[in-house]
Design a protein around this motif. Sequence first.
Motif, PDB file in Angstrom:
ATOM      1  N   GLU A 102      41.053  12.846 -26.126  1.00 57.39           N
ATOM      2  CA  GLU A 102      42.421  12.860 -25.615  1.00 57.39           C
ATOM      3  C   GLU A 102      43.005  14.265 -25.509  1.00 57.39           C
ATOM      4  O   GLU A 102      43.772  14.566 -24.585  1.00 57.39           O
ATOM      5  CB  GLU A 102      43.328  12.004 -26.518  1.00 57.39           C
ATOM      6  N   ASN A 103      42.673  15.138 -26.455  1.00 53.59           N
ATOM      7  CA  ASN A 103      43.306  16.460 -26.497  1.00 53.59           C
ATOM      8  C   ASN A 103      42.352  17.465 -27.149  1.00 53.59           C
ATOM      9  O   ASN A 103      42.417  17.705 -28.361  1.00 53.59           O
ATOM     10  CB  ASN A 103      44.617  16.380 -27.290  1.00 53.59           C
ATOM     11  N   PRO A 104      41.441  18.058 -26.371  1.00 57.23           N
ATOM     12  CA  PRO A 104      40.455  18.990 -26.934  1.00 57.23           C
ATOM     13  C   PRO A 104      41.085  20.159 -27.685  1.00 57.23           C
ATOM     14  O   PRO A 104      40.542  20.613 -28.695  1.00 57.23           O
ATOM     15  CB  PRO A 104      39.699  19.474 -25.691  1.00 57.23           C
ATOM     16  N   HIS A 105      42.233  20.659 -27.198  1.00 57.32           N
ATOM     17  CA  HIS A 105      42.883  21.777 -27.885  1.00 57.32           C
ATOM     18  C   HIS A 105      43.313  21.372 -29.294  1.00 57.32           C
ATOM     19  O   HIS A 105      43.090  22.107 -30.267  1.00 57.32           O
ATOM     20  CB  HIS A 105      44.095  22.249 -27.063  1.00 57.32           C
ATOM     21  N   SER A 106      43.932  20.211 -29.382  1.00 59.81           N
ATOM     22  CA  SER A 106      44.348  19.719 -30.703  1.00 59.81           C
ATOM     23  C   SER A 106      43.142  19.401 -31.580  1.00 59.81           C
ATOM     24  O   SER A 106      43.200  19.525 -32.801  1.00 59.81           O
ATOM     25  CB  SER A 106      45.207  18.467 -30.538  1.00 59.81           C
ATOM     26  N   ALA A 107      42.040  19.004 -30.949  1.00 63.93           N
ATOM     27  CA  ALA A 107      40.842  18.683 -31.709  1.00 63.93           C
ATOM     28  C   ALA A 107      40.322  19.899 -32.465  1.00 63.93           C
ATOM     29  O   ALA A 107      39.828  19.794 -33.589  1.00 63.93           O
ATOM     30  CB  ALA A 107      39.758  18.140 -30.787  1.00 63.93           C
ATOM     31  N   ARG A 108      40.442  21.113 -31.819  1.00 59.10           N
ATOM     32  CA  ARG A 108      39.993  22.327 -32.497  1.00 59.10           C
ATOM     33  C   ARG A 108      40.813  22.585 -33.754  1.00 59.10           C
ATOM     34  O   ARG A 108      40.287  22.960 -34.801  1.00 59.10           O
ATOM     35  CB  ARG A 108      40.070  23.513 -31.530  1.00 59.10           C
ATOM     36  N   ARG A 109      42.137  22.393 -33.634  1.00 63.34           N
ATOM     37  CA  ARG A 109      43.002  22.558 -34.817  1.00 63.34           C
ATOM     38  C   ARG A 109      42.665  21.499 -35.867  1.00 63.34           C
ATOM     39  O   ARG A 109      42.650  21.784 -37.066  1.00 63.34           O
ATOM     40  CB  ARG A 109      44.467  22.433 -34.399  1.00 63.34           C
ATOM     41  N   ALA A 110      42.357  20.313 -35.416  1.00 64.31           N
ATOM     42  CA  ALA A 110      42.002  19.234 -36.343  1.00 64.31           C
ATOM     43  C   ALA A 110      40.720  19.565 -37.103  1.00 64.31           C
ATOM     44  O   ALA A 110      40.599  19.276 -38.298  1.00 64.31           O
ATOM     45  CB  ALA A 110      41.842  17.927 -35.582  1.00 64.31           C
ATOM     46  N   ILE A 111      39.764  20.192 -36.410  1.00 68.54           N
ATOM     47  CA  ILE A 111      38.508  20.567 -37.082  1.00 68.54           C
ATOM     48  C   ILE A 111      38.780  21.631 -38.149  1.00 68.54           C
ATOM     49  O   ILE A 111      38.209  21.604 -39.240  1.00 68.54           O
ATOM     50  CB  ILE A 111      37.481  21.062 -36.042  1.00 68.54           C
ATOM     51  N   ASP A 112      39.683  22.578 -37.828  1.00 69.06           N
ATOM     52  CA  ASP A 112      40.063  23.591 -38.821  1.00 69.06           C
ATOM     53  C   ASP A 112      40.687  22.933 -40.063  1.00 69.06           C
ATOM     54  O   ASP A 112      40.389  23.304 -41.201  1.00 69.06           O
ATOM     55  CB  ASP A 112      41.067  24.579 -38.215  1.00 69.06           C
ATOM     56  N   LEU A 113      41.556  21.975 -39.813  1.00 64.70           N
ATOM     57  CA  LEU A 113      42.195  21.272 -40.928  1.00 64.70           C
ATOM     58  C   LEU A 113      41.162  20.493 -41.749  1.00 64.70           C
ATOM     59  O   LEU A 113      41.214  20.473 -42.987  1.00 64.70           O
ATOM     60  CB  LEU A 113      43.266  20.311 -40.404  1.00 64.70           C
ATOM     61  N   LEU A 114      40.228  19.848 -41.057  1.00 65.02           N
ATOM     62  CA  LEU A 114      39.210  19.083 -41.762  1.00 65.02           C
ATOM     63  C   LEU A 114      38.335  19.994 -42.626  1.00 65.02           C
ATOM     64  O   LEU A 114      37.972  19.641 -43.748  1.00 65.02           O
ATOM     65  CB  LEU A 114      38.344  18.302 -40.771  1.00 65.02           C
ATOM     66  N   SER A 115      37.996  21.184 -42.106  1.00 65.17           N
ATOM     67  CA  SER A 115      37.194  22.115 -42.902  1.00 65.17           C
ATOM     68  C   SER A 115      37.960  22.563 -44.148  1.00 65.17           C
ATOM     69  O   SER A 115      37.391  22.723 -45.230  1.00 65.17           O
ATOM     70  CB  SER A 115      36.795  23.327 -42.057  1.00 65.17           C
ATOM     71  N   GLU A 116      39.292  22.734 -43.975  1.00 62.55           N
ATOM     72  CA  GLU A 116      40.120  23.095 -45.125  1.00 62.55           C
ATOM     73  C   GLU A 116      40.190  21.951 -46.132  1.00 62.55           C
ATOM     74  O   GLU A 116      40.127  22.162 -47.348  1.00 62.55           O
ATOM     75  CB  GLU A 116      41.531  23.454 -44.647  1.00 62.55           C
ATOM     76  N   LEU A 117      40.294  20.741 -45.618  1.00 61.71           N
ATOM     77  CA  LEU A 117      40.298  19.564 -46.497  1.00 61.71           C
ATOM     78  C   LEU A 117      38.981  19.462 -47.264  1.00 61.71           C
ATOM     79  O   LEU A 117      38.957  19.155 -48.456  1.00 61.71           O
ATOM     80  CB  LEU A 117      40.515  18.294 -45.665  1.00 61.71           C
ATOM     81  N   LEU A 118      37.898  19.714 -46.561  1.00 63.93           N
ATOM     82  CA  LEU A 118      36.589  19.651 -47.194  1.00 63.93           C
ATOM     83  C   LEU A 118      36.464  20.694 -48.297  1.00 63.93           C
ATOM     84  O   LEU A 118      35.994  20.411 -49.395  1.00 63.93           O
ATOM     85  CB  LEU A 118      35.495  19.850 -46.150  1.00 63.93           C
TER      86      LEU A 118
END
Length: 353
Positions: A192-208
Amino acid sequence: MKITKTISTYWKIQLLGWITASLYWGFQAFFTGNFIWKIGITDLILDVLIGIGLTHLYRNFALKKGWNKLNLKKLIPKIVIGVLILSLLYTVLIAGKLYLVRLFVLKSNPLPFIVFFKSVQLQIFITGTRLMSIWILAYHLYHYSRLELQTVKENARLSIILKEAQLNNLSAQLNPHFFFNSLNNIKFLVLENPHSARRAIDLLSELLRNSLNSNIEKLIPLSDEINLVKDYLELEKIRFEERLQIKIETNEEKLAHLILPFSIQSLVENAIKHGIEKRKSGGFIAVEVKTESNFMKITVQNSGKLNKEIKDSGIGLNNLKERLFLQYNGNAFFEIKEMDNETVLATILIPSK
């Protein structure tokens, strides 16, 4: 090098006990006017030697046979037999001592030993039975109490090991569950939103990264858990956009307080999955942490309705209940209920001290 040897507690008690008993009899003779110093000193030495000799012999025999490890039901008959045998030996030895001391110290011609023995045997046997009963009971009670204490310590140690194993198992179960849901969220964003997906991946890495650091300890500061929740909610906010409203209120003084990792996160994740996701219009999630009496009160409120099946069998909620019970020995409280205005309220109470 100078080597010093100390007398063990066992021998100190042996000497003190038997000297005290012999002095008691000596004082009785002294105050009745029948005291002779030579006989008194000789009796003291021989009484102590006989008492220590018999009881030490019993101790060695009991240790060899493992009587100190027996339960009371099996031990009592052996104690009775032991008291009887030691009392008989005590009677013979004390009677022989009395006869020989008077023979060699007083140099008198007493009665034949058999006649003398018959005249004193009952009194000596009663005294011996009393002394040996006290000694044997005290000896076994001491070892029995030590065995019970050791058993209690061992059970406590095993209980701690079991509790830690259960907590580790529950944490291992929770992590995959959490990250599976997060990856699912990113999957939708990629389409739906590749740009937001990149930010989401950054957040997920931080969560991890945060979760891996948190799992090193059984408890983490409240501030770390709140940061984890904020990152997770930001990740969800990218997906839901305006359909999700977020409010987080915490007591600044309690940010250093230690809590279970993923405790608030589990409730927030449950609110998203079973509350916000089910509503076309979305909704809100409100997290509040405050002090109430001697407890820290954590509440997570969200738009939605409570699904009874999720309440009774959800992985995240059941996991949280078990971890709270194990960590706080049943002193923590957890409740989730549906409110009147189509909201669900989850509450955790944990001891604040």
